[in-house]
Design a protein around this motif. Sequence first.
Motif, PDB file in Angstrom:
ATOM      1  N   PHE A  79       0.834  -1.205   0.000  1.00  0.00           N
ATOM      2  CA  PHE A  79       0.000   0.000   0.000  1.00  0.00           C
ATOM      3  C   PHE A  79       0.866   1.250   0.000  1.00  0.00           C
ATOM      4  O   PHE A  79       0.702   2.153  -0.823  1.00  0.00           O
ATOM      5  CB  PHE A  79      -0.920  -0.029   1.225  1.00  0.00           C
ATOM      6  CG  PHE A  79      -1.827   1.153   1.331  1.00  0.00           C
ATOM      7  CD1 PHE A  79      -3.016   1.190   0.607  1.00  0.00           C
ATOM      8  CD2 PHE A  79      -1.511   2.230   2.130  1.00  0.00           C
ATOM      9  CE1 PHE A  79      -3.856   2.280   0.688  1.00  0.00           C
ATOM     10  CE2 PHE A  79      -2.345   3.337   2.217  1.00  0.00           C
ATOM     11  CZ  PHE A  79      -3.524   3.351   1.486  1.00  0.00           C
ATOM     12  N   VAL A  80       1.837   1.284   0.912  1.00  0.00           N
ATOM     13  CA  VAL A  80       2.680   2.470   1.026  1.00  0.00           C
ATOM     14  C   VAL A  80       3.533   2.633  -0.223  1.00  0.00           C
ATOM     15  O   VAL A  80       3.730   3.741  -0.727  1.00  0.00           O
ATOM     16  CB  VAL A  80       3.542   2.392   2.302  1.00  0.00           C
ATOM     17  CG1 VAL A  80       4.533   3.528   2.349  1.00  0.00           C
ATOM     18  CG2 VAL A  80       2.651   2.410   3.527  1.00  0.00           C
ATOM     19  N   GLU A  81       3.987   1.504  -0.774  1.00  0.00           N
ATOM     20  CA  GLU A  81       4.767   1.588  -2.018  1.00  0.00           C
ATOM     21  C   GLU A  81       3.928   2.223  -3.122  1.00  0.00           C
ATOM     22  O   GLU A  81       4.407   3.073  -3.871  1.00  0.00           O
ATOM     23  CB  GLU A  81       5.195   0.187  -2.462  1.00  0.00           C
ATOM     24  CG  GLU A  81       6.515  -0.237  -1.852  1.00  0.00           C
ATOM     25  CD  GLU A  81       6.785  -1.720  -2.054  1.00  0.00           C
ATOM     26  OE1 GLU A  81       6.064  -2.343  -2.869  1.00  0.00           O
ATOM     27  OE2 GLU A  81       7.682  -2.246  -1.390  1.00  0.00           O
ATOM     28  N   ASN A  82       2.678   1.781  -3.205  1.00  0.00           N
ATOM     29  CA  ASN A  82       1.790   2.353  -4.221  1.00  0.00           C
ATOM     30  C   ASN A  82       1.594   3.837  -4.008  1.00  0.00           C
ATOM     31  O   ASN A  82       1.608   4.619  -4.950  1.00  0.00           O
ATOM     32  CB  ASN A  82       0.415   1.668  -4.152  1.00  0.00           C
ATOM     33  CG  ASN A  82       0.438   0.305  -4.793  1.00  0.00           C
ATOM     34  OD1 ASN A  82       1.445  -0.075  -5.396  1.00  0.00           O
ATOM     35  ND2 ASN A  82      -0.636  -0.439  -4.665  1.00  0.00           N
ATOM     36  N   MET A  83       1.428   4.211  -2.750  1.00  0.00           N
ATOM     37  CA  MET A  83       1.197   5.619  -2.457  1.00  0.00           C
ATOM     38  C   MET A  83       2.437   6.448  -2.775  1.00  0.00           C
ATOM     39  O   MET A  83       2.344   7.596  -3.192  1.00  0.00           O
ATOM     40  CB  MET A  83       0.846   5.794  -0.975  1.00  0.00           C
ATOM     41  CG  MET A  83      -0.505   5.249  -0.558  1.00  0.00           C
ATOM     42  SD  MET A  83      -1.855   6.105  -1.314  1.00  0.00           S
ATOM     43  CE  MET A  83      -2.444   4.922  -2.493  1.00  0.00           C
ATOM     44  N   LEU A  84       3.629   5.839  -2.560  1.00  0.00           N
ATOM     45  CA  LEU A  84       4.863   6.572  -2.777  1.00  0.00           C
ATOM     46  C   LEU A  84       5.171   6.743  -4.253  1.00  0.00           C
ATOM     47  O   LEU A  84       5.874   7.658  -4.639  1.00  0.00           O
ATOM     48  CB  LEU A  84       6.027   5.854  -2.086  1.00  0.00           C
ATOM     49  CG  LEU A  84       6.088   6.010  -0.574  1.00  0.00           C
ATOM     50  CD1 LEU A  84       7.193   5.157  -0.012  1.00  0.00           C
ATOM     51  CD2 LEU A  84       6.297   7.463  -0.195  1.00  0.00           C
ATOM     52  N   SER A  85       4.664   5.821  -5.063  1.00  0.00           N
ATOM     53  CA  SER A  85       4.970   5.933  -6.472  1.00  0.00           C
ATOM     54  C   SER A  85       4.022   6.965  -7.086  1.00  0.00           C
ATOM     55  O   SER A  85       2.810   6.886  -6.910  1.00  0.00           O
ATOM     56  CB  SER A  85       4.845   4.542  -7.091  1.00  0.00           C
ATOM     57  OG  SER A  85       4.163   4.588  -8.275  1.00  0.00           O
ATOM     58  N   GLU A  86       4.591   7.920  -7.757  1.00  0.00           N
ATOM     59  CA  GLU A  86       3.839   9.098  -8.181  1.00  0.00           C
ATOM     60  C   GLU A  86       2.625   8.767  -9.027  1.00  0.00           C
ATOM     61  O   GLU A  86       2.713   8.003  -9.995  1.00  0.00           O
ATOM     62  CB  GLU A  86       4.752  10.032  -8.975  1.00  0.00           C
ATOM     63  CG  GLU A  86       5.555  10.942  -8.076  1.00  0.00           C
ATOM     64  CD  GLU A  86       6.585  11.713  -8.871  1.00  0.00           C
ATOM     65  OE1 GLU A  86       6.758  11.434 -10.068  1.00  0.00           O
ATOM     66  OE2 GLU A  86       7.224  12.594  -8.271  1.00  0.00           O
ATOM     67  N   GLY A  87       1.536   9.322  -8.667  1.00  0.00           N
ATOM     68  CA  GLY A  87       0.329   9.212  -9.483  1.00  0.00           C
ATOM     69  C   GLY A  87      -0.408   7.899  -9.328  1.00  0.00           C
ATOM     70  O   GLY A  87      -1.460   7.693  -9.921  1.00  0.00           O
ATOM     71  N   GLN A  88       0.119   6.968  -8.519  1.00  0.00           N
ATOM     72  CA  GLN A  88      -0.514   5.658  -8.456  1.00  0.00           C
ATOM     73  C   GLN A  88      -1.557   5.593  -7.347  1.00  0.00           C
ATOM     74  O   GLN A  88      -1.437   6.255  -6.318  1.00  0.00           O
ATOM     75  CB  GLN A  88       0.530   4.567  -8.247  1.00  0.00           C
ATOM     76  CG  GLN A  88      -0.020   3.196  -8.614  1.00  0.00           C
ATOM     77  CD  GLN A  88       1.061   2.139  -8.627  1.00  0.00           C
ATOM     78  OE1 GLN A  88       2.235   2.457  -8.688  1.00  0.00           O
ATOM     79  NE2 GLN A  88       0.650   0.891  -8.584  1.00  0.00           N
ATOM     80  N   ALA A  89      -2.569   4.777  -7.565  1.00  0.00           N
ATOM     81  CA  ALA A  89      -3.591   4.549  -6.553  1.00  0.00           C
ATOM     82  C   ALA A  89      -3.481   3.109  -6.075  1.00  0.00           C
ATOM     83  O   ALA A  89      -2.801   2.301  -6.692  1.00  0.00           O
ATOM     84  CB  ALA A  89      -4.968   4.811  -7.132  1.00  0.00           C
ATOM     85  N   ALA A  90      -4.141   2.793  -4.976  1.00  0.00           N
ATOM     86  CA  ALA A  90      -4.074   1.432  -4.445  1.00  0.00           C
ATOM     87  C   ALA A  90      -5.480   0.878  -4.279  1.00  0.00           C
ATOM     88  O   ALA A  90      -6.451   1.633  -4.176  1.00  0.00           O
ATOM     89  CB  ALA A  90      -3.355   1.430  -3.109  1.00  0.00           C
ATOM     90  N   VAL A  91      -5.568  -0.436  -4.283  1.00  0.00           N
ATOM     91  CA  VAL A  91      -6.862  -1.104  -4.148  1.00  0.00           C
ATOM     92  C   VAL A  91      -6.848  -1.896  -2.851  1.00  0.00           C
ATOM     93  O   VAL A  91      -5.948  -2.703  -2.629  1.00  0.00           O
ATOM     94  CB  VAL A  91      -7.116  -2.028  -5.349  1.00  0.00           C
ATOM     95  CG1 VAL A  91      -8.351  -2.865  -5.130  1.00  0.00           C
ATOM     96  CG2 VAL A  91      -7.242  -1.211  -6.608  1.00  0.00           C
ATOM     97  N   VAL A  92      -7.809  -1.634  -2.006  1.00  0.00           N
ATOM     98  CA  VAL A  92      -7.879  -2.309  -0.709  1.00  0.00           C
ATOM     99  C   VAL A  92      -9.248  -2.974  -0.576  1.00  0.00           C
ATOM    100  O   VAL A  92     -10.269  -2.347  -0.889  1.00  0.00           O
ATOM    101  CB  VAL A  92      -7.684  -1.284   0.441  1.00  0.00           C
ATOM    102  CG1 VAL A  92      -7.741  -1.984   1.782  1.00  0.00           C
ATOM    103  CG2 VAL A  92      -6.380  -0.540   0.290  1.00  0.00           C
ATOM    104  N   PRO A  93      -9.308  -4.232  -0.159  1.00  0.00           N
ATOM    105  CA  PRO A  93     -10.596  -4.907  -0.085  1.00  0.00           C
ATOM    106  C   PRO A  93     -11.504  -4.317   0.998  1.00  0.00           C
ATOM    107  O   PRO A  93     -11.029  -3.813   2.020  1.00  0.00           O
ATOM    108  CB  PRO A  93     -10.228  -6.344   0.242  1.00  0.00           C
ATOM    109  CG  PRO A  93      -8.869  -6.285   0.794  1.00  0.00           C
ATOM    110  CD  PRO A  93      -8.194  -5.127   0.167  1.00  0.00           C
ATOM    111  N   ILE A  94     -12.800  -4.383   0.740  1.00  0.00           N
ATOM    112  CA  ILE A  94     -13.774  -3.899   1.718  1.00  0.00           C
ATOM    113  C   ILE A  94     -14.409  -5.103   2.392  1.00  0.00           C
ATOM    114  O   ILE A  94     -14.776  -6.082   1.725  1.00  0.00           O
ATOM    115  CB  ILE A  94     -14.868  -3.061   1.026  1.00  0.00           C
ATOM    116  CG1 ILE A  94     -14.241  -1.818   0.389  1.00  0.00           C
ATOM    117  CG2 ILE A  94     -15.942  -2.663   2.023  1.00  0.00           C
ATOM    118  CD1 ILE A  94     -15.209  -0.979  -0.387  1.00  0.00           C
TER     119      ILE A  94
END
Lengths: 561, 418
Positions: B190-205
């Motif tokens: 998650f944090v890697e995704n957030m750190l990479s510019e412009g990227q979003a992350a998908v988290v299960p609900i």
Amino acid sequence: MMNYIKKLLYILKYGGKKKKKPRCDIEAAAELHPDTGGGKGGMAAAESKPSPKPEAARDPSLSISDKLDSNFDKLKGIFGGSGDVVFREFYFGKEKTLRGGLIFIDGLVDKNIINQSIIKPMMYDSSYLCSESECEKTPESIESSLLSVGEVQRESETAKLVSHISSGDTVFLVDGFDKAFVVSTRKWENRGIQEPQTEIVVRGPREGFTETLRINTSLLRRKIKSPDLTFESMVIGQRTKTDVCIAYLKGVTPQHIVDELRRRLKSIDTDSILESGYIEQLIEDSPFSLFPVVGNTEKPDVAAAKILEGRAAVIVDGTPFVLTVPYLFIESFQTSEDYYMRYWFASFLRFIRFFAFFITVFAPSIYLAVLTYHAEMIPTPLLFTLAASEEGLPFPIFIEMFLMLIVFEILREAGVRLPRPVGQAVSIVGALVIGQAAVAAGIVSDFTVIVIAITAISSFCVTSQADSGALLRFICYFFGAALGGFGIVVTILGILISLTKQRSLGMPYLSPIAPLVTEDLKDVLIRFPHWKMTNRPKSLEPEDIRRQGDDQMPGAYRNEQ
Amino acid sequence: MNNKKWKLKKAAVTALSALLMLSLSGCWSYQELNNYSYVVGLGIDKGSSPGKVRIIEQLAVPSALKKGGGKDSGGGGTESFWNVESDGDTVFATIRDITRKVQRKPFYGHNRVLVFGSEVAREGIFTYIDFFVRDSEPRATTWMVVAKNKADEILHHKPHLEKIPADKIEKILESHVYTSSYHNIQIREFVENMLSEGQAAVVPIIEIYEQKIVPSESKEEKGGSSRGDSEKKKPDTVLMINNCAVFKDYKMVGQIDNIQARSYSFVTNNAKGGIIVVDSPDGKEKLDIEFFGVKSKVKPVIKDGVPSISVTVKIRCGLGDQQSKKNYGTPEMLKKIGEKVNAEMKKEIMDCISKSKEMKADIFGFGNEIYRKSPKTWKKLKSNWDEEYKKLDVKVKVEANVEGTATIRSIAKPGEDK
């Protein structure tokens, strides 16, 4: 604080000599150790003050005279009034004018030989076999015509005669002759050749060495019939006069090993050698090390195999344990059976043994360190089981584990020392006390018992490192308890450093792993098939490296090329 | 002799320093197992007053988890888990504050699930996640989920089969390999995704699903008991993963549904297995296609400074279920089915991409791919990436290889399989 350290250093120094002021040092040592006399200072003390030579001191004249009576008196004086020394006087010759005397020790001699081959020919046959003048003038003829025994020597030195008598030979003195006949009549009761108790095998010879040197050499001779097999005898021990014998294979065992071994044995100056352990401790390379650098075995086939690989053996009279040098660390993990069974399973067992040694040294400390310092390392479900079993126990894990380790050592020691019928009772009590009652009473957790049990069982896998393993286990345990995983790593490093530093008769203890001898690795972790082991271990530097011909791999067409 | 003296001195100094090392270190960070309590799940909700955070810690109760000890459902026995909550201003302070209620210091090395309440997620979780990355105890491999409502109710839901709710959540997340219809994500990813510019992350609900069937035994057995009707007819509820949240810059910006989440798994190489339903080649029935191997390749193409992306997805699959007696086990048929799968999957993936474009959330990390291919182009794009992403041309190519029809061809008598 500094004073304390200095005192400690003094204690550690005790046993070594100070060149400048030796007296002062002994005094200081005596001060610190009032109960230890200055003379018992071990090797170093013996070096400086040669131990007294008892017989030589009491007997000024070195050789015997031609008077039977004076010789008898002299020997009687040396042996004191010992009841087992027999002095027999008789007359022989055609007219029974010659006087002879026999001296032997009852119990060490074969009475049949004395009666049938010494006394009988002298008393009866001499009356018509030798003319009086002949026997009187040339007593040497007695040896050639009357003494019907295989081994006869002529000797005139009193000291030597005494030692011959002590070892079971019979001394035959003739009045008017200044030499004595030494007749070999050695025979005494000994334990028969039995299956050794310490090295049990499923497959392989069942015979073991005994307490008698000659039997032991004969057992080796029967394994290796080559005339190159050499037994070099010497006597060590001022008072015990123990026969010690170096066995090696000429042309295979490197000469420098034999020379060095001989030099070390010769430099031993002590009054008693009762077991080969005395010799082991007096010739080893690093006297402070935990690891044994001299091997021992009770089995002739093992000794023969080691000699054939280019080692030398030391056989000591009075013990079935034969020493082998040089002894490498890896030998602790090799058993004779490895070579008798097929190589697949033998290699598997090697792995098991290495693993078991690791377990027996490190399991308790790793368990303790992981539980008390690295709880995050345990898989979660296991952690909960462990935590649940520790719930409500009165002692910290460190104490709990330590108690169990000590109890195991006590049980093991008791099991070894107790007579066999009682031994079983000990094991039952031990199993009940440790295995059940301690857990049921809530003193120790069941996991601790499991870890101790695995540790204990593993310790019997590598018997020759069992004692070093037990000590290392405790050292490692304390380091693990104080410093966690870091402490264990430090201990492992310490052990490795000490192992690499060790030498056995000058050979690196850890070879062929360090220094790496790639060719010898075929007998380390994996036992290669016999047809692959063309050469002897290179790390032992044998004089003849080849063990067998090339191309020994069996196969249908092997011999048709 | 001097040498010997020196050696002895050295040995003495070594022995002394070893002793000192052992005694002076004082068993640094020595902890008995029972001095700790073990956190297995952690929930973060909004606090009772604005600006406050509420932390719910799920602690395991080892003695109840031990074989034979405790009960897994309430009543008189010991509960296998214990939820403790605390309100505070910041995460670390609140977590520490919990030791006022829990006598044994909570240990986070075994925490496996981090549940964010939906309110928190929508507001942004940046303020809360720092501790879990920074501190040495919590692991970067902790799973992340978003609760449909509040984290509180998820962690209090007693699961079937497992004894601890956190266990259950972890196990559902791990069994995504059977459907691939949600993405499981750890804090690190998650944090890697957030750190990479412009990227979003998908988290299960995660949500509580109410089963329509009321357990029958509770109706009969407890019918005459003194318990109230409302309790006895209470329908069974289960925890379930449904849809996935899309996070952009630590804020939940939208949702993708289960099919879209599966497409996301396909493109990001996370699909391990599952069922695709496609129409049969003649359009008369539906076929279940089980896939067991997915390989995708994202290739950025930059033409005259204008980037485009081509995605190639290769699927290994097989026929898993059919409704007619028709024999699909011929190479021609399998090829035709493959084409159907290609079309279906392409449609689904395109749908997922357009959904993400709608949210202006680059969940696939296309921007990152462009950056890797040509940093210069990315430099120009990145300031306006949200809009650029919307315009980004994505070509999808699906190559399905239907490898067989499992253990039979069809359930039909000889000659019947038309």
